[in-house]
Design a protein around this motif. Structure first.
Motif, PDB file in Angstrom:
ATOM      1  N   ASN A 276       4.233 -19.512   6.282  1.00  0.00           N
ATOM      2  CA  ASN A 276       4.170 -20.423   5.131  1.00  0.00           C
ATOM      3  C   ASN A 276       2.751 -20.621   4.601  1.00  0.00           C
ATOM      4  OD1 ASN A 276       6.985 -20.895   5.090  1.00  0.00           O
ATOM      5  ND2 ASN A 276       6.777 -22.413   6.721  1.00  0.00           N
ATOM      6  N   SER A 277       1.799 -19.835   5.091  1.00  0.00           N
ATOM      7  CA  SER A 277       0.439 -19.876   4.557  1.00  0.00           C
ATOM      8  C   SER A 277       0.164 -18.581   3.804  1.00  0.00           C
ATOM      9  CB  SER A 277      -0.585 -20.047   5.687  1.00  0.00           C
ATOM     10  OG  SER A 277      -0.405 -21.288   6.332  1.00  0.00           O
ATOM     11  N   SER A 278      -0.608 -18.676   2.734  1.00  0.00           N
ATOM     12  CA  SER A 278      -0.853 -17.519   1.877  1.00  0.00           C
ATOM     13  C   SER A 278      -2.096 -16.753   2.316  1.00  0.00           C
ATOM     14  CB  SER A 278      -1.024 -17.961   0.419  1.00  0.00           C
ATOM     15  OG  SER A 278       0.173 -18.531  -0.069  1.00  0.00           O
ATOM     16  N   ALA A 279      -2.060 -15.446   2.083  1.00  0.00           N
ATOM     17  CA  ALA A 279      -3.220 -14.571   2.248  1.00  0.00           C
ATOM     18  C   ALA A 279      -3.367 -13.776   0.958  1.00  0.00           C
ATOM     19  CB  ALA A 279      -3.043 -13.640   3.440  1.00  0.00           C
ATOM     20  N   VAL A 295      -2.245  -0.603 -16.898  1.00  0.00           N
ATOM     21  CA  VAL A 295      -1.710  -0.202 -15.595  1.00  0.00           C
ATOM     22  C   VAL A 295      -0.931  -1.378 -15.017  1.00  0.00           C
ATOM     23  CG1 VAL A 295      -2.264   0.556 -13.262  1.00  0.00           C
ATOM     24  CG2 VAL A 295      -3.616   1.389 -15.198  1.00  0.00           C
ATOM     25  N   ALA A 296       0.321  -1.127 -14.641  1.00  0.00           N
ATOM     26  CA  ALA A 296       1.162  -2.157 -14.023  1.00  0.00           C
ATOM     27  C   ALA A 296       1.003  -2.090 -12.509  1.00  0.00           C
ATOM     28  CB  ALA A 296       2.622  -1.956 -14.415  1.00  0.00           C
ATOM     29  N   ILE A 297       0.759  -3.242 -11.894  1.00  0.00           N
ATOM     30  CA  ILE A 297       0.543  -3.318 -10.447  1.00  0.00           C
ATOM     31  C   ILE A 297       1.711  -4.076  -9.830  1.00  0.00           C
ATOM     32  CG2 ILE A 297      -1.065  -4.004  -8.630  1.00  0.00           C
ATOM     33  CD1 ILE A 297      -3.234  -4.101 -10.785  1.00  0.00           C
ATOM     34  N   SER A 298       2.213  -3.575  -8.709  1.00  0.00           N
ATOM     35  CA  SER A 298       3.367  -4.207  -8.069  1.00  0.00           C
ATOM     36  C   SER A 298       3.313  -3.992  -6.565  1.00  0.00           C
ATOM     37  CB  SER A 298       4.675  -3.632  -8.630  1.00  0.00           C
ATOM     38  OG  SER A 298       4.754  -2.241  -8.365  1.00  0.00           O
ATOM     39  N   CYS A 299       4.146  -4.770  -5.859  1.00  0.00           N
ATOM     40  CA  CYS A 299       4.289  -4.638  -4.411  1.00  0.00           C
ATOM     41  C   CYS A 299       5.462  -3.708  -4.124  1.00  0.00           C
ATOM     42  CB  CYS A 299       4.531  -5.995  -3.759  1.00  0.00           C
ATOM     43  SG  CYS A 299       3.208  -7.195  -4.049  1.00  0.00           S
ATOM     44  N   ALA A 300       5.248  -2.734  -3.257  1.00  0.00           N
ATOM     45  CA  ALA A 300       6.285  -1.752  -2.960  1.00  0.00           C
ATOM     46  C   ALA A 300       7.246  -2.284  -1.902  1.00  0.00           C
ATOM     47  CB  ALA A 300       5.650  -0.449  -2.500  1.00  0.00           C
ATOM     48  N   THR A 301       8.255  -1.476  -1.607  1.00  0.00           N
ATOM     49  CA  THR A 301       9.240  -1.825  -0.585  1.00  0.00           C
ATOM     50  C   THR A 301       8.548  -2.086   0.750  1.00  0.00           C
ATOM     51  OG1 THR A 301      10.856  -0.425  -1.693  1.00  0.00           O
ATOM     52  CG2 THR A 301      11.320  -1.037   0.591  1.00  0.00           C
ATOM     53  N   PRO A 304       6.414  -8.633   1.988  1.00  0.00           N
ATOM     54  CA  PRO A 304       7.116  -9.909   2.207  1.00  0.00           C
ATOM     55  C   PRO A 304       7.755 -10.397   0.915  1.00  0.00           C
ATOM     56  CG  PRO A 304       4.730 -10.206   2.245  1.00  0.00           C
ATOM     57  CD  PRO A 304       4.968  -8.743   2.237  1.00  0.00           C
ATOM     58  N   ALA A 305       8.733 -11.298   1.048  1.00  0.00           N
ATOM     59  CA  ALA A 305       9.474 -11.769  -0.122  1.00  0.00           C
ATOM     60  C   ALA A 305       8.557 -12.424  -1.143  1.00  0.00           C
ATOM     61  CB  ALA A 305      10.567 -12.745   0.321  1.00  0.00           C
ATOM     62  N   ASN A 306       7.523 -13.091  -0.669  1.00  0.00           N
ATOM     63  CA  ASN A 306       6.576 -13.726  -1.588  1.00  0.00           C
ATOM     64  C   ASN A 306       5.354 -12.823  -1.715  1.00  0.00           C
ATOM     65  OD1 ASN A 306       5.178 -15.459  -3.205  1.00  0.00           O
ATOM     66  ND2 ASN A 306       4.596 -16.867  -1.567  1.00  0.00           N
ATOM     67  N   CYS A 307       5.347 -11.989  -2.748  1.00  0.00           N
ATOM     68  CA  CYS A 307       4.240 -11.058  -3.006  1.00  0.00           C
ATOM     69  C   CYS A 307       3.977 -11.091  -4.508  1.00  0.00           C
ATOM     70  CB  CYS A 307       4.595  -9.651  -2.532  1.00  0.00           C
ATOM     71  SG  CYS A 307       3.220  -8.475  -2.598  1.00  0.00           S
ATOM     72  N   VAL A 321     -11.990  -3.732 -12.920  1.00  0.00           N
ATOM     73  CA  VAL A 321     -11.345  -4.995 -13.276  1.00  0.00           C
ATOM     74  C   VAL A 321     -10.662  -5.540 -12.022  1.00  0.00           C
ATOM     75  CG1 VAL A 321      -9.624  -6.118 -14.725  1.00  0.00           C
ATOM     76  CG2 VAL A 321     -10.985  -4.215 -15.633  1.00  0.00           C
ATOM     77  N   PRO A 322     -10.974  -6.781 -11.634  1.00  0.00           N
ATOM     78  CA  PRO A 322     -10.395  -7.315 -10.391  1.00  0.00           C
ATOM     79  C   PRO A 322      -8.971  -7.829 -10.590  1.00  0.00           C
ATOM     80  CG  PRO A 322     -11.875  -8.918 -11.349  1.00  0.00           C
ATOM     81  CD  PRO A 322     -11.965  -7.690 -12.223  1.00  0.00           C
ATOM     82  N   PHE A 323      -8.231  -7.862  -9.502  1.00  0.00           N
ATOM     83  CA  PHE A 323      -6.915  -8.497  -9.466  1.00  0.00           C
ATOM     84  C   PHE A 323      -6.671  -8.971  -8.039  1.00  0.00           C
ATOM     85  CE2 PHE A 323      -6.137  -4.111  -8.297  1.00  0.00           C
ATOM     86  CZ  PHE A 323      -5.217  -4.199  -7.260  1.00  0.00           C
ATOM     87  N   THR A 324      -5.691  -9.827  -7.866  1.00  0.00           N
ATOM     88  CA  THR A 324      -5.349 -10.335  -6.535  1.00  0.00           C
ATOM     89  C   THR A 324      -3.866 -10.147  -6.276  1.00  0.00           C
ATOM     90  OG1 THR A 324      -4.941 -12.587  -7.338  1.00  0.00           O
ATOM     91  CG2 THR A 324      -7.187 -12.061  -6.588  1.00  0.00           C
ATOM     92  N   VAL A 325      -3.530 -10.033  -5.003  1.00  0.00           N
ATOM     93  CA  VAL A 325      -2.136  -9.979  -4.566  1.00  0.00           C
ATOM     94  C   VAL A 325      -1.977 -11.037  -3.481  1.00  0.00           C
ATOM     95  CG1 VAL A 325      -0.287  -8.585  -3.591  1.00  0.00           C
ATOM     96  CG2 VAL A 325      -1.990  -7.519  -5.079  1.00  0.00           C
ATOM     97  N   SER A 326      -1.202 -12.081  -3.786  1.00  0.00           N
ATOM     98  CA  SER A 326      -0.990 -13.186  -2.845  1.00  0.00           C
ATOM     99  C   SER A 326       0.310 -12.954  -2.084  1.00  0.00           C
ATOM    100  CB  SER A 326      -0.936 -14.515  -3.596  1.00  0.00           C
ATOM    101  OG  SER A 326      -0.651 -15.579  -2.710  1.00  0.00           O
ATOM    102  N   VAL A 327       0.254 -13.053  -0.756  1.00  0.00           N
ATOM    103  CA  VAL A 327       1.435 -12.822   0.075  1.00  0.00           C
ATOM    104  C   VAL A 327       1.596 -13.974   1.063  1.00  0.00           C
ATOM    105  CG1 VAL A 327       1.402 -10.312  -0.095  1.00  0.00           C
ATOM    106  CG2 VAL A 327       0.056 -11.429   1.671  1.00  0.00           C
ATOM    107  N   SER A 328       2.842 -14.267   1.401  1.00  0.00           N
ATOM    108  CA  SER A 328       3.158 -15.237   2.449  1.00  0.00           C
ATOM    109  C   SER A 328       4.567 -14.954   2.940  1.00  0.00           C
ATOM    110  CB  SER A 328       3.040 -16.677   1.934  1.00  0.00           C
ATOM    111  OG  SER A 328       4.002 -16.918   0.925  1.00  0.00           O
ATOM    112  N   SER A 329       4.898 -15.519   4.094  1.00  0.00           N
ATOM    113  CA  SER A 329       6.217 -15.284   4.681  1.00  0.00           C
ATOM    114  C   SER A 329       6.691 -16.539   5.392  1.00  0.00           C
ATOM    115  CB  SER A 329       6.158 -14.110   5.673  1.00  0.00           C
ATOM    116  OG  SER A 329       7.395 -13.947   6.341  1.00  0.00           O
ATOM    117  N   VAL A 330       7.999 -16.759   5.346  1.00  0.00           N
ATOM    118  CA  VAL A 330       8.590 -17.909   6.040  1.00  0.00           C
ATOM    119  C   VAL A 330       8.961 -17.561   7.472  1.00  0.00           C
ATOM    120  CG1 VAL A 330       9.452 -18.918   3.901  1.00  0.00           C
ATOM    121  CG2 VAL A 330      10.895 -17.330   5.190  1.00  0.00           C
TER     122      VAL A 330
END
Length: 534
Positions: A276-279, A295-301, A304-307, A321-330
């Motif tokens: 339940n904490s984000s990285a 360019v489209a950026i996405s999380c692959a298979t 975690p559900a929250n990506c 150009v910077p971007f972020t990907v936030s992930v967390s899991s229950v």
């Protein structure tokens, strides 16, 4: 007889017990050998006619196919043999190597031994052949000496494909090649490449192999370029080398082309956080050769559900150009997945970067509590002081820490200093004071208050009498009543009649004070004694 050991030389067989007798064939000669008890080994030449004997050192040998093996030998004359001898290579259990020669080819043996050399080379394989010595004497005495030669080698196949194209700042498609072994090869082969343009490198997987004749090894080669790699066509030499052997090479054509592209980079490809904490992964998109499409950026298979990608669509630039990907899991789990980038250009240039995220179990919090001194004795009206120590078992307090106490006697209050411990604090000490109440005597009312009632009645009655004599009589009566009241109250204006019962103060006794400390959802208590002596 001739002594073979421990020293060599002719002599008589010692007059001692012989422990063993055996016939030996050595270099074409036949000997009877006798082992004696403590006097060495002796031999008798069973062939007394003129004969010859062959001896070859450095046998067997192992060489690479491009090399030549050299054997050194001696030929000895026995019993006065004096004819010339023809030396040659002849088949044994296998044929002779393709190139096999003896120098000199004709030799006359001597009692001390005449030297010769034999050289051999051939294709990879194992050879078991003979050196033949054919005498020119009337009996044509002929002897053979068995020789063994192992010819080894390895090969490097042509690359597939034979040419590859790559854009600056990119990695080529894999190129495959195979390293094979011939004969009894058992060494290692190291792969490398040369002729690369500036800013370019080749990667072999694996880079060191150990093939055998039964197990060739496949190798994959990729070539990486940098943004500064100059465009052009280059001849890349793929080399395979093994200690002692010749280096094998194959040619690969490399083309470095100016193709609009972009680079996907993730600065922190492996992250860990609690459930339940984000990285947050930090990435950049950098344009190569003027790439200017979104360019489209996405999380692959496997993510975690929250990506969540922010922003999810970027136009790369030369500076990135910077971007972020936030992930967390229950749930507590390890995730390995790719962050994908899909270009909106006509070629749909796409890239992906592998990342890893581990969700650790929820962190449990606790703290320790201690109180000193365990007991304090005081008189009522005094203050008892205690000290409590609260310390988180790990890290710091995640929230504010509050205090309360119970079990105090009547007319006693507890105070805490400080009132609470702030979130983020570590080990802390708090002072607890128990304030008791001293006893107070009952209250006294002045006799004047009691006298005020008859005086008030007298004044009202006296005022209502018009006759002066009656007023004088009432005055005398009032003086008498006042004197009577004063004496009944203990004398004049110093009366001590009670108005209330007063206060007994904090009761004498022994009390258990319960000090309770709460931090987030965790609560602990400590007990101390309060003794009221009087």
């Amino acid at each position: 007889w001739n002594e073979v050991g421990p020293v060599a030389g002719p002599g008589f067989l010692p007059n001692v017990a012989v422990t063993a007798l055996q016939v030996f064939n050595s270099g074409g000669l036949k000997f009877l050998r006798a082992a004696t008890c403590g006097r060495g080994i002796w031999q008798w030449d069973l062939v007394t006619t003129p004969d010859l004997q062959l001896s070859v050192a450095s046998n067997p040998q192992t060489i690479f196919a491009s090399q030549t093996a050299t054997y050194t030998g001696m030929i000895f004359a026995h019993n006065g043999y004096a004819s010339s001898v023809n030396l040659s290579c002849v088949p044994g259990t296998t044929g002779t190597p393709q190139n096999c020669a003896v120098n000199p080819g004709v030799i006359t043996p001597t009692a001390q031994g005449a030297a010769f050399t034999l050289t051999a080379k051939g294709a990879a394989g194992d050879y078991s052949f003979n050196l033949q010595a054919a005498g020119t004497d009337p009996s044509n005495v002929t002897h053979v000496f068995p020789l063994s030669l192992h010819v080894i080698d390895f090969t490097l196949s042509a690359p597939s494909p034979t040419s590859v194209s790559v854009a600056p700042g990119a990695t080529s498609a894999p190129v495959s090649t195979t390293v094979s072994a011939d004969g009894a090869f058992g060494g290692q082969v190291t792969l490398s490449c040369s002729g690369l343009p500036a800013g370019t490198a080749c990667q072999f997987q694996p880079s060191v192999v150990a093939p055998t004749s039964a197990s060739p090894v496949s190798v994959s080669l990729t070539i990486s370029t940098s943004i500064t790699s100059p465009p052009g066509t280059y001849q890349i030499l793929i080399s395979a080398a093994s200690p002692g052997g010749n280096t094998k090479s194959q040619l690969l054509i490399l083309s470095v082309n100016f193709v609009p592209d972009y680079i996907l980079a993730i600065a922190n490809a492996s992250l860990t956080a609690h459930v339940n904490s984000s990285a947050i992964f930090n990435g950049t998109l950098t344009a190569v050769n003027g790439y200017s499409s979104a360019v489209a950026i996405s999380c692959a298979t496997g993510a975690p559900a929250n990506c969540v990608v922010n922003p999810a669509s970027i136009v790369p630039s030369d500076v990135g150009v910077p971007f972020t990907v936030s992930v967390s899991s229950v749930v507590s789990q390890a995730f390995a997945f790719n962050i994908n980038a899909f270009g909106g250009d006509v070629l749909s240039v796409s890239h992906s970067m592998p990342v890893a995220f581990t969700a650790l179990p929820a962190q449990s919090f606790d703290f320790t509590l201690s109180a000193t001194p365990p007991s304090v004795s005081i008189a009522s009206g005094q203050t008892a002081t205690y000290s409590i120590d609260v310390s988180p078992t790990t890290g710091a307090f995640p929230g504010n820490v509050t205090f309360s106490c119970s079990g105090a006697p009547a007319l006693t209050t507890c105070n805490f200093n400080p009132l609470q411990i702030s979130s983020g604090s570590g080990d802390s000490v708090v002072t607890v004071t128990a304030l008791t109440t001293a006893p107070t005597p009952a209250s006294r009312i002045s006799s004047a208050l009691w006298m005020s009632f008859p005086i008030a009645a007298f004044l009202w009655t006296w005022k209502q009498q018009p006759n002066l004599k009656r007023r004088a009589g009432y005055a005398v009566l009032m003086i008498f009543v006042a004197a009577l009241c004063g004496s009944s109250c203990g004398g004049g204006l110093q009366g001590n009649g009670d108005l209330g019962t007063g206060s007994p103060g904090t009761p004498v006794g022994t009390y258990n004070l319960q000090i309770t400390v709460s931090a987030t959802s965790v609560t602990h208590s400590a007990q101390v004694k309060l003794v009221i002596t009087q």
